[in-house]
Design an enzyme around this catalytic site. Structure first.
Site, short mmCIF file in Angstrom:
data_model
loop_
_atom_site.label_atom_id
_atom_site.label_comp_id
_atom_site.label_asym_id
_atom_site.label_seq_id
_atom_site.Cartn_x
_atom_site.Cartn_y
_atom_site.Cartn_z
N ALA A 198 3.44 -24.92 -5.25
CA ALA A 198 2.85 -26.21 -5.60
C ALA A 198 1.36 -26.19 -5.25
O ALA A 198 0.94 -25.46 -4.35
CB ALA A 198 3.55 -27.32 -4.84
N GLY B 113 7.02 -23.32 -4.29
CA GLY B 113 7.39 -23.73 -5.64
C GLY B 113 7.42 -22.56 -6.61
O GLY B 113 8.16 -22.57 -7.60
N GLU C 221 10.67 -21.16 -6.27
CA GLU C 221 11.64 -22.13 -6.81
C GLU C 221 11.70 -22.05 -8.34
O GLU C 221 12.76 -22.21 -8.93
CB GLU C 221 11.28 -23.55 -6.33
CG GLU C 221 11.54 -23.74 -4.84
CD GLU C 221 11.08 -25.08 -4.31
OE1 GLU C 221 9.87 -25.35 -4.38
OE2 GLU C 221 11.94 -25.86 -3.85
N GLU D 108 7.08 -23.32 2.95
CA GLU D 108 6.76 -24.75 3.09
C GLU D 108 6.81 -25.21 4.54
O GLU D 108 6.06 -26.09 4.96
CB GLU D 108 7.71 -25.60 2.25
CG GLU D 108 7.47 -25.56 0.75
CD GLU D 108 8.19 -24.42 0.04
OE1 GLU D 108 8.63 -23.45 0.73
OE2 GLU D 108 8.33 -24.48 -1.19
C1 HSC Z 1 5.23 -25.97 -2.22
O1 HSC Z 1 5.26 -25.07 -3.00
C2 HSC Z 1 6.14 -27.14 -2.25
C3 HSC Z 1 7.27 -26.91 -3.22
O2 HSC Z 1 8.48 -26.79 -2.53
C4 HSC Z 1 7.37 -27.92 -4.30
C5 HSC Z 1 7.36 -29.34 -3.88
C6 HSC Z 1 7.62 -30.26 -5.01
C7 HSC Z 1 7.59 -31.64 -4.47
C8 HSC Z 1 8.25 -32.57 -5.37
C9 HSC Z 1 8.47 -33.92 -4.73
C10 HSC Z 1 9.80 -34.08 -4.11
N1 HSC Z 1 -2.28 -24.67 -3.60
O3 HSC Z 1 -5.19 -17.79 1.15
P1 HSC Z 1 -6.29 -17.35 0.26
C11 HSC Z 1 -6.16 -21.57 -2.29
S1 HSC Z 1 4.08 -26.00 -0.97
C12 HSC Z 1 -3.60 -24.86 -3.72
O4 HSC Z 1 -7.65 -17.21 0.80
P2 HSC Z 1 -5.06 -14.77 0.00
C13 HSC Z 1 -6.77 -21.40 -0.91
O5 HSC Z 1 -7.01 -22.66 -0.31
C14 HSC Z 1 3.17 -24.51 -1.21
N2 HSC Z 1 -4.51 -23.95 -3.31
O6 HSC Z 1 -5.89 -16.02 -0.53
C15 HSC Z 1 -8.03 -20.64 -1.23
O7 HSC Z 1 -8.97 -21.57 -1.73
P3 HSC Z 1 -10.52 -21.40 -1.40
C16 HSC Z 1 3.88 -23.35 -0.68
C17 HSC Z 1 -4.06 -22.83 -2.75
O8 HSC Z 1 -5.09 -13.79 -1.08
C18 HSC Z 1 -7.61 -19.75 -2.40
O9 HSC Z 1 -6.43 -20.36 -2.96
N3 HSC Z 1 3.03 -22.19 -0.77
C19 HSC Z 1 -2.69 -22.58 -2.59
O10 HSC Z 1 -5.50 -14.40 1.37
C20 HSC Z 1 -7.27 -18.34 -1.99
O11 HSC Z 1 -6.30 -18.40 -0.95
C21 HSC Z 1 2.28 -21.78 0.23
O12 HSC Z 1 2.29 -22.34 1.30
C22 HSC Z 1 -1.78 -23.56 -3.05
N4 HSC Z 1 -0.45 -23.39 -2.96
O13 HSC Z 1 -3.56 -15.30 0.16
C23 HSC Z 1 1.44 -20.57 -0.03
N5 HSC Z 1 -2.54 -21.37 -2.00
O14 HSC Z 1 -10.91 -20.11 -2.05
C24 HSC Z 1 0.05 -20.81 0.46
C25 HSC Z 1 -3.77 -20.88 -1.81
O15 HSC Z 1 -11.12 -22.60 -2.04
N6 HSC Z 1 -0.85 -19.73 0.13
N7 HSC Z 1 -4.71 -21.75 -2.26
O16 HSC Z 1 -10.63 -21.39 0.08
C26 HSC Z 1 -0.88 -18.56 0.78
O17 HSC Z 1 -0.09 -18.29 1.66
C27 HSC Z 1 -1.97 -17.59 0.42
O18 HSC Z 1 -2.97 -18.31 -0.23
C28 HSC Z 1 -1.53 -16.42 -0.49
C29 HSC Z 1 -2.81 -15.66 -0.94
C30 HSC Z 1 -0.63 -15.48 0.31
C31 HSC Z 1 -0.83 -16.91 -1.71
#
Ligand code: HSC
Length: 680
Positions: A60, A99, A102, A122
């Site tokens: 997400a 997500g 998912e 998450e």
């Molecule tokens: C989720 O998915 C919730 C779901 O369950 C769905 C919910 C639905 C709800 C419905 C209602 C009921 N979004 O880390 P980096 C940006 S929660 C936006 O330096 P790397 C980051 O800020 C999500 N931005 O790269 C940075 O921006 P900047 C679960 C995101 O290569 C740039 O991307 N997922 C983002 O070292 C580069 O990031 C996670 O928690 C995101 N999801 O690592 C994964 N992810 O350049 C979180 C990253 O402006 N992400 N950004 O500073 C990570 O762990 C790492 O970014 C990676 C890449 C391992 C993907």
């Protein structure tokens, strides 16, 4: 954002939303429409979903959290994928997280590369998988594996995913999409996960909660994750998802998730350097030199060796060199014994190490880090010598934890090449590195320092020059407050308990015991001018000496010490202090609020670039509980006006050196954040 393409009868849906293919509004709509259109397209027999660029999808879009959710929601999109009458294959490379995974779970089949990372992280954001993950994953891999992934948040590899039945095939990265298309072409029916029953044995949840009790204590998200997965064992998919959604919303509205999301962005913001172009060319770092084979020098060296970078380590005498390299081997072997390294990896890392007594051997190094004891004269002498032998363009770094990098730099004729790289102990484990920007540090030196720290797996934060930089400067009033309250009547346990109840790994006095009561102090029994002197005089130098403020058992657990309390009582009596009762509130103000005040001073002086950098320093350098977001975020949540009012209430007990930060006072008065108040 979403591109579709036909390959015979197989339709590919490509997610392209750089840098991480977050599932933002346009992406969700695009996938939904493509799936929908494919249903009525007689030319399409099967569908492949894959990601463009580095990964499948990081999940997400976290930047959308806290705003009203735009339709279609992710759960709706994933339900549509699962309901597709045509088989859907997810082709995973890079990361499929949150997500993103998912979406793949909604697909009927999954192929992945061996090195892909599949996970539901998450929980690290104080959330749970909210788009069906807690319901579909246990249906696919069973309760133990699902609980493990969802509650730990740690991703698994494509290979491991194949083992546990999360993916159907592992394929080479170069032919991932091609292979997925070929596979999809052979499929004649969808295979929805949501209609499966969950295999489940009695007692699994209780066992899991018991085994993980320590890790998840006090944290909302892991508890909610367990509850959601439990729902998958008794409810049909739609009702389970309803339960999941309701838990997700509760977490999203809670303080812990807000703080954890702050920490996520704070860590990434810390990588950005004010006043420096993003594309500044870095200096190549292929060979590193370390001066000093003590605990710090050894720990620092291990980081580079583990990252495959050769290290030359220099000492003055053979015995110290042998002791240092011996300790490095011992640490590596302990890691191997825990199964986190193979013995081949241990030998491979140590093979990159050149121990020597010859200072001139550093002339080949691109980065040289001085890690000797804290003495300005010694450091200046070393840097002057280095200046004479280091090759042009080499970066000269000091691991000083308090001293002026500017003064050290003046000992050389190349102050622009000098930078501080302050590692935290134990340096092979702690993630924080303060990258200290001297007055003359060249932009490419600073940028290379930051990039190199990241390369070895650290979280770097830029700090300006001041006594103790960001972290230790804030530590000083905390330790001082603790020592004074001890003198005024509190017990070590009472003081430390307040920090531990807050979520710190240890209290200030436990920390002094760990670092050494004598560190930075003398051991001279004829000069007893403080409580620390009194402890040092009788050899209570802390854990290393078997006791300090506490006694320690053979497992290094701290125990109240009758000897220490006798010393404290005596010292109080000699100082003419009548002990008084001290409240937990007072302890909080004098060990926590004073740090916030110092942090605000650090901000107003421009030592830290932004208030979230201070949070990152304390989370990664001192174990500040991440779910409170760091000291500055925490203070803003408590309310700066309250912090200031508390400090003022105890002002007469905060010591002569205390003064309220004008920035903190102004932010509290105007109701702005510290960063806003600083910007004016
Ligand atoms: C989720 O998915 C919730 C779901 O369950 C769905 C919910 C639905 C709800 C419905 C209602 C009921 N979004 O880390 P980096 C940006 S929660 C936006 O330096 P790397 C980051 O800020 C999500 N931005 O790269 C940075 O921006 P900047 C679960 C995101 O290569 C740039 O991307 N997922 C983002 O070292 C580069 O990031 C996670 O928690 C995101 N999801 O690592 C994964 N992810 O350049 C979180 C990253 O402006 N992400 N950004 O500073 C990570 O762990 C790492 O970014 C990676 C890449 C391992 C993907």
């Amino acid at each position: 954002m979403i591109e579709t393409q036909r390959h015979g009868t197989v339709l590919t849906i490509r997610i392209g939303n750089p840098p991480v293919n977050a599932l933002s509004e346009d992406v969700r709509r695009g996938i939904y429409q493509a799936i929908d259109a494919a249903q009525s397209d007689d030319g399409v027999s099967a569908i492949v979903i894959h990601g463009a660029g580095r990964m499948f999808s990081a999940g997400a879009d976290i930047t959308e959290f806290g705003k009203p959710l735009a339709e279609p929601g992710l759960a709706v999109v994933i339900d549509a994928i699962e309901a597709s009458a045509k088989p859907v294959v997810a082709a995973i490379h890079g990361s499929a997280l949150g997500g993103g995974l998912e979406v793949a779970l909604g697909a009927h089949y999954r192929v992945a590369t061996a090195s892909a990372k599949l996970g539901l992280p998450e929980v690290a954001l104080g959330l749970l998988p909210g788009a069906g993950g807690t319901q579909r994953l246990p249906r696919l891999v069973g309760i133990p594996a699902a609980l493990d992934m969802i509650v730990s948040g740690s991703p698994i590899s494509g290979t491991k995913a194949l083992d546990i039945g999360l993916v159907d095939k592992v394929v080479p990265e170069a032919s991932l999409v091609e292979d997925a298309i070929a596979y999809a072409a052979t499929l004649d029916a969808p295979r929805p996960t949501g209609t499966r029953a969950v295999s489940f044995e009695g007692g699994e949840f209780e066992r899991f909660a018991e085994q993980n009790a320590r890790k998840i204590k006090g944290l909302d998200a892991p508890q909610a994750c367990i509850e959601a997965v439990r729902a998958a064992t008794s409810l049909p998919l739609a009702e389970g998802q309803e339960k999941e959604r309701s838990l997700f919303h509760t977490l999203m509205g809670g303080a812990q998730s807000k703080a954890l999301r702050h920490a996520f962005f704070a860590e990434r913001a810390a990588a950005k350097i004010d006043g420096l172009p993003k594309d500044v060319a870095l200096r190549p770092i292929e060979k590193v030199g370390v001066i000093g084979a003590g605990t710090m020098g050894g720990g620092i060296s291990m980081n580079f060796l583990s990252a495959g970078i050769p290290v030359t380590i220099v000492e003055m005498v053979q015995e110290a060199l042998d002791r240092g390299t011996g300790l490095m081997r011992k640490n590596y072997e302990a890691t191997a014994a825990k199964g986190r390294m193979t013995s081949a990896q241990v030998e491979g890392a140590l093979a990159l190490l050149t121990p020597t007594l010859d200072f001139n051997a550093l002339s080949e190094c691109d980065l040289i880090i001085e890690a000797v004891y804290e003495n300005m004269d010694v450091k200046k002498e070393i840097f002057a010598r280095l200046d004479g032998i280091a090759k042009p363009g080499a970066i000269l770094a000091s691991n000083t934890s308090y001293l002026s990098v500017d003064e050290i730099a003046q000992a050389t004729k190349r102050p622009e090449d000098v930078v501080g790289l302050h590692f935290f102990s134990p340096a092979n484990i702690m993630k924080l590195v303060e990258v200290v920007r001297g007055e003359k540090t060249a932009p490419d030196v600073l940028a290379t320092g930051m990039a190199t720290a990241r390369k070895i797996g650290k979280v770097p934060v830029v700090s300006g020059v001041c006594f103790g930089f960001i972290g230790n400067r804030m530590l000083d009033p905390r330790l001082e407050g603790a020592m004074e309250m001890l003198l005024e009547g509190a017990t070590p346990d009472q003081i430390d308990r307040v920090s531990v109840a807050f979520g710190m790994p240890m209290g200030p006095l436990q920390m002094i015991d760990l670092a050494g009561v004598d560190i930075g102090w003398h051991r001279d029994p004829t000069r007893i001018e403080s409580l620390r002197d009194a402890l040092n005089a009788v050899g209570r130098w802390g854990q290393k000496a078997g006791g300090g403020f506490y006694d320690y058992d053979e497992k290094r657990r701290h125990l109240p010490s009758p000897v220490a309390s006798g010393i404290i009582d005596d010292y109080r009596a000699k100082a003419g202090v009548t002990p008084r009762a001290i409240s937990d509130e007072e302890i909080m103000v004098r060990t926590m609020h004073v740090m916030v005040n110092e942090g605000a001073k650090i901000l107003s002086e421009g030592i830290a670039q932004r208030s979230s950098d201070v949070d990152v320093v304390w989370i990664y350098g001192y174990g500040w509980p991440r779910h409170t977001g760091g000291p500055m975020f925490w203070a803003e949540q408590v309310g700066l006006a309250k912090i200031v009012a508390d400090l003022e209430r105890y002002a007469d007990r905060l010591g002569e050196g205390f003064s309220l930060s004008p920035l903190l006072a102004e932010a509290a008065r105007s109701g702005r954040s510290l960063d806003e108040a600083r910007a004016g």
